[in-house]
Design a protein around this motif. Structure first.
Motif, PDB file in Angstrom:
ATOM      1  N   GLY A  54       0.791  -1.141  -0.009  1.00 34.24           N
ATOM      2  CA  GLY A  54      -0.009   0.088  -0.031  1.00 34.24           C
ATOM      3  C   GLY A  54       0.664   1.303  -0.104  1.00 34.24           C
ATOM      4  N   ALA A  55       2.122   1.105  -0.198  1.00 36.70           N
ATOM      5  CA  ALA A  55       2.845   2.265  -0.260  1.00 36.70           C
ATOM      6  C   ALA A  55       3.151   2.880  -1.701  1.00 36.70           C
ATOM      7  CB  ALA A  55       4.470   1.760   0.258  1.00 36.70           C
ATOM      8  N   VAL A  56       2.754   2.167  -2.770  1.00 36.72           N
ATOM      9  CA  VAL A  56       2.691   2.755  -4.041  1.00 36.72           C
ATOM     10  C   VAL A  56       1.637   2.450  -4.745  1.00 36.72           C
ATOM     11  CG1 VAL A  56       4.023   2.173  -6.248  1.00 36.72           C
ATOM     12  CG2 VAL A  56       5.446   2.758  -3.940  1.00 36.72           C
ATOM     13  N   GLU A  57       1.435   3.012  -5.869  1.00 39.73           N
ATOM     14  CA  GLU A  57       0.003   2.697  -6.596  1.00 39.73           C
ATOM     15  C   GLU A  57       0.592   3.067  -8.073  1.00 39.73           C
ATOM     16  OE1 GLU A  57      -3.442   4.789  -5.426  1.00 39.73           O
ATOM     17  OE2 GLU A  57      -2.382   6.559  -4.970  1.00 39.73           O
ATOM     18  N   VAL A  58      -0.542   2.607  -8.883  1.00 38.26           N
ATOM     19  CA  VAL A  58      -0.046   2.621 -10.319  1.00 38.26           C
ATOM     20  C   VAL A  58      -1.106   3.740 -10.804  1.00 38.26           C
ATOM     21  CG1 VAL A  58      -0.581   1.490 -12.590  1.00 38.26           C
ATOM     22  CG2 VAL A  58      -0.089   0.098 -10.743  1.00 38.26           C
ATOM     23  N   VAL A  59      -0.257   4.663 -11.718  1.00 38.30           N
ATOM     24  CA  VAL A  59      -0.985   5.734 -12.432  1.00 38.30           C
ATOM     25  C   VAL A  59      -1.179   5.467 -13.792  1.00 38.30           C
ATOM     26  CG1 VAL A  59      -0.861   7.995 -13.172  1.00 38.30           C
ATOM     27  CG2 VAL A  59      -0.100   7.365 -10.676  1.00 38.30           C
ATOM     28  N   GLU A  60      -2.309   5.393 -14.520  1.00 42.68           N
ATOM     29  CA  GLU A  60      -2.491   5.066 -15.816  1.00 42.68           C
ATOM     30  C   GLU A  60      -2.766   6.246 -16.499  1.00 42.68           C
ATOM     31  OE1 GLU A  60      -2.053   2.131 -17.419  1.00 42.68           O
ATOM     32  OE2 GLU A  60      -2.876   0.556 -16.016  1.00 42.68           O
ATOM     33  N   ILE A  61      -2.003   6.633 -17.484  1.00 42.89           N
ATOM     34  CA  ILE A  61      -1.723   7.800 -18.329  1.00 42.89           C
ATOM     35  C   ILE A  61      -2.128   7.468 -19.750  1.00 42.89           C
ATOM     36  CG2 ILE A  61      -0.376  10.132 -19.380  1.00 42.89           C
ATOM     37  CD1 ILE A  61      -0.905  10.233 -16.244  1.00 42.89           C
ATOM     38  N   PRO A  62      -3.274   8.058 -20.447  1.00 43.83           N
ATOM     39  CA  PRO A  62      -3.726   7.711 -21.934  1.00 43.83           C
ATOM     40  C   PRO A  62      -2.447   8.086 -22.655  1.00 43.83           C
ATOM     41  CG  PRO A  62      -5.248   8.904 -20.525  1.00 43.83           C
ATOM     42  CD  PRO A  62      -4.264   9.021 -19.572  1.00 43.83           C
ATOM     43  N   GLY A  63      -2.041   7.124 -23.289  1.00 38.73           N
ATOM     44  CA  GLY A  63      -0.916   7.274 -24.259  1.00 38.73           C
ATOM     45  C   GLY A  63       0.305   7.134 -23.881  1.00 38.73           C
ATOM     46  N   ALA A  64       0.142   6.696 -22.575  1.00 41.37           N
ATOM     47  CA  ALA A  64       1.849   6.378 -21.918  1.00 41.37           C
ATOM     48  C   ALA A  64       1.624   5.191 -21.287  1.00 41.37           C
ATOM     49  CB  ALA A  64       2.003   7.768 -20.990  1.00 41.37           C
ATOM     50  N   PRO A  65       2.896   4.541 -20.796  1.00 38.55           N
ATOM     51  CA  PRO A  65       2.901   3.197 -20.255  1.00 38.55           C
ATOM     52  C   PRO A  65       2.677   3.533 -18.766  1.00 38.55           C
ATOM     53  CG  PRO A  65       5.287   3.844 -20.891  1.00 38.55           C
ATOM     54  CD  PRO A  65       4.326   4.797 -21.453  1.00 38.55           C
ATOM     55  N   PRO A  66       2.223   2.438 -18.008  1.00 35.32           N
ATOM     56  CA  PRO A  66       2.036   2.428 -16.718  1.00 35.32           C
ATOM     57  C   PRO A  66       3.066   3.421 -15.972  1.00 35.32           C
ATOM     58  CG  PRO A  66       1.496   0.437 -17.347  1.00 35.32           C
ATOM     59  CD  PRO A  66       2.062   1.152 -18.341  1.00 35.32           C
ATOM     60  N   HIS A  67       2.828   4.107 -14.862  1.00 37.30           N
ATOM     61  CA  HIS A  67       3.689   5.029 -14.110  1.00 37.30           C
ATOM     62  C   HIS A  67       3.290   4.214 -12.637  1.00 37.30           C
ATOM     63  CE1 HIS A  67       4.324   7.151 -17.798  1.00 37.30           C
ATOM     64  NE2 HIS A  67       5.126   8.144 -17.150  1.00 37.30           N
ATOM     65  N   TYR A  68       4.044   4.865 -11.971  1.00 37.57           N
ATOM     66  CA  TYR A  68       4.132   4.430 -10.379  1.00 37.57           C
ATOM     67  C   TYR A  68       4.475   5.679  -9.473  1.00 37.57           C
ATOM     68  CZ  TYR A  68       3.971  -0.266 -12.104  1.00 37.57           C
ATOM     69  OH  TYR A  68       3.805  -1.567 -12.889  1.00 37.57           O
ATOM     70  N   GLU A  69       3.758   5.789  -8.511  1.00 37.89           N
ATOM     71  CA  GLU A  69       3.910   7.038  -7.325  1.00 37.89           C
ATOM     72  C   GLU A  69       3.665   6.292  -6.098  1.00 37.89           C
ATOM     73  OE1 GLU A  69       1.236  10.360  -8.202  1.00 37.89           O
ATOM     74  OE2 GLU A  69      -0.499   9.018  -8.030  1.00 37.89           O
ATOM     75  N   ARG A  70       4.315   7.149  -4.999  1.00 38.62           N
ATOM     76  CA  ARG A  70       3.804   6.921  -3.840  1.00 38.62           C
ATOM     77  C   ARG A  70       2.485   7.167  -3.441  1.00 38.62           C
ATOM     78  NH1 ARG A  70       4.651  11.853  -4.342  1.00 38.62           N
ATOM     79  NH2 ARG A  70       4.659  13.519  -2.937  1.00 38.62           N
TER      80      ARG A  70
END
Lengths: 143, 143
Positions: A54-70
């Motif tokens: 639960g320290a990190v989560e996925v960020v889905e950006i249209p037109g970009a590969p998956p990103h991760y953030e705290r």
DNA sequence: TAGCCTCTGATAAAGCATTACCGATTTGCG
DNA sequence: CGCAAATCGGTAATGCTTTATCAGAGGCTA
């Protein structure tokens, strides 16, 4: 139980220091300076474990590969710079977004991404690139 | 010059009749009823040509493969039903979205996707599924 | 209608991100 | 410190979408 390894801490620290969503490859290049010899497989492993924690989560950006953030407690959105391709956080949201759906539709959540140019001088002083397709037709018209 | 073939017309008509963004595979299953024997490669070829013609455009939905829709003159957004996984168009937009970016950032455009349940009775009468990861810790704490 | 050039279907191949595997190494508890 | 279990790095393998290839069929212009 999980061990606290140098490699995993490097991945987590990279995300915390950056303060913005990053791709696994992006994380890898930065975290390698904190943990020389770090393998890309370890970055993926660390990300999965940090997400389970639960320290990190996925960020889905249209037109970009998956990103991760705290993981963030508060609602926020993202900004993708079309020059440097970096993603930034946007700590704001307008009300009424969830009321846009047609009648009969139930909105549970929403995802908003802004596109443009960030405030990095290297990005500000450069023109954008985006091709606009020309309008054409079939040979004998439509049928 | 392009020919007006039965296959390509089937792809275009499928998108126009549906009135919502579809994946290549989704288009394929529908368009096959209009053009029996249609190959998936032809769907991809048709989509590229229709995009070059300016009749079709890509819709990137976070967490979903690329969708395609007939080109729209007016600004709009999308809704992803978490039950049937179908994407719908949302013909509305709140003002002020572009003002959310931090100072120094220039916003060129934005992408908004709503998530929830559509108005299809089959979707309305079904509970949603979404796991929430538990919070845990490393064995010896962080270092 | 003739004939050229484009398009089609089937499938192999490419492209990429992510995961599995495995011998070697490191961590944490006792 | 000592050992069992977890983790590591390097890389092959996987999974999935999209594209290339090619022989044969079809659309279009004259």
């Amino acid at each position: 139980m999980n061990y606290a390894t140098r490699q995993r801490s490097a991945v987590q620290k990279t995300l915390e220091d950056a303060g913005r969503p990053m791709t696994p490859a992006e994380i890898w290049t930065v975290a390698r300076s904190l943990s020389p010899g770090l393998g890309i497989a370890t970055v993926y492993r660390a990300l999965r474990i940090l997400m389970d924690m639960g320290a990190v989560e996925v960020v889905e950006i249209p037109g970009a590969p998956p990103h991760y953030e705290r993981k963030h407690p508060q609602h926020h959105h993202h900004f993708l710079c079309e020059h440097c391709q970096r993603v930034f956080e946007v700590e704001a949201c307008t009300s009424g977004i969830d009321q846009l759906a047609p009648a009969g539709f139930t909105v549970k959540r929403h995802s908003l991404t802004l596109y443009g140019v960030c405030n990095d001088p290297a990005c500000v002083n450069r023109p954008a690139q985006q091709a606009q397709p020309a309008v054409a037709q079939f040979a004998g018209g439509f049928r």
